[in-house]
Design a protein around this motif. Sequence first.
Motif, PDB file in Angstrom:
ATOM      1  N   VAL A  45       0.789  -1.233   0.000  1.00  0.00           N
ATOM      2  CA  VAL A  45       0.000   0.000   0.000  1.00  0.00           C
ATOM      3  C   VAL A  45       0.821   1.283   0.000  1.00  0.00           C
ATOM      4  N   CYS A  81      -4.225   6.028   0.264  1.00  0.00           N
ATOM      5  CA  CYS A  81      -4.928   6.134   1.542  1.00  0.00           C
ATOM      6  C   CYS A  81      -5.855   4.932   1.716  1.00  0.00           C
ATOM      7  N   ALA A  82      -5.777   4.299   2.895  1.00  0.00           N
ATOM      8  CA  ALA A  82      -6.575   3.096   3.141  1.00  0.00           C
ATOM      9  C   ALA A  82      -8.056   3.424   3.269  1.00  0.00           C
ATOM     10  N   ARG A  83      -8.384   4.696   3.541  1.00  0.00           N
ATOM     11  CA  ARG A  83      -9.794   5.041   3.730  1.00  0.00           C
ATOM     12  C   ARG A  83     -10.441   5.631   2.485  1.00  0.00           C
ATOM     13  N   PHE A 135       0.651  -0.136   7.737  1.00  0.00           N
ATOM     14  CA  PHE A 135      -0.114  -1.070   6.918  1.00  0.00           C
ATOM     15  C   PHE A 135      -1.407  -0.433   6.424  1.00  0.00           C
ATOM     16  N   THR A 136      -1.882   0.570   7.158  1.00  0.00           N
ATOM     17  CA  THR A 136      -3.060   1.304   6.711  1.00  0.00           C
ATOM     18  C   THR A 136      -2.704   2.784   6.641  1.00  0.00           C
ATOM     19  N   LEU A 138      -2.749   6.668   5.783  1.00  0.00           N
ATOM     20  CA  LEU A 138      -3.850   7.607   5.611  1.00  0.00           C
ATOM     21  C   LEU A 138      -3.332   8.893   4.971  1.00  0.00           C
ATOM     22  N   GLY A 145     -12.747   9.252   4.626  1.00  0.00           N
ATOM     23  CA  GLY A 145     -13.046   8.046   3.854  1.00  0.00           C
ATOM     24  C   GLY A 145     -14.111   8.277   2.794  1.00  0.00           C
TER      25      GLY A 145
END
Length: 182
Positions: A45, A81-83, A135-136, A138, A145
């Motif tokens: 990611v 961005c994970a969101r 790992f996530t 932002l 999100g």
Amino acid sequence: MSRVHSHPDRRSPLILEVHELGRGAGACQRIDTTVPAPADMGIEVIGVPQDSDIELDLLLQSVSEGVLASGTATVQLHGQCARCLDSIEDEESFDVQELFFYPGNEMDDDESLVVDETIDLEVALRDAVVLELPFTPLCREDCLGLCPECGFNLNEDPEHGHGEKIDPRWSKLADLTGDTPN
Ligand SMILES: [Zn+2]
Ligand SMILES: [Zn+2]
């Protein structure tokens, strides 16, 4: 005799000469240079694009067991961005610290070694950066999100909702026209 790293085709730019440091404990050498990032430095990611600039600001110190390299590496990070799935472009500094043992002084098979009066920073650099990556990731800490109903990026309009049946793009326009002072 000092040798300049003028053969990037033959040697990784992350291999540094420590010949001039000598073996006298306490001797120091400052490394302040920019090198291209190696491949595969990252996680799925987020990561450091290959060949992007890595600024190294390191102090090489001669210690009795070998050469201690410590300082920071400032890298370019590209990710998602994970969101909200927006792209992330960032610059971040990571602490680097690695002891390169003179052959025969290492405690373990996988310790870094001084080889032919050089040290190879790649593994230490990779570990210093990759093990610290989120790992996530932002785009910002309070990223709102996406709208679970339509996928609209809520950062663009926190008021976004499906209460009224207006296309969000139109409601934005409505906001704009409503902005005119009375
Ligand atoms: Zn985001
Ligand atoms: Zn929506």
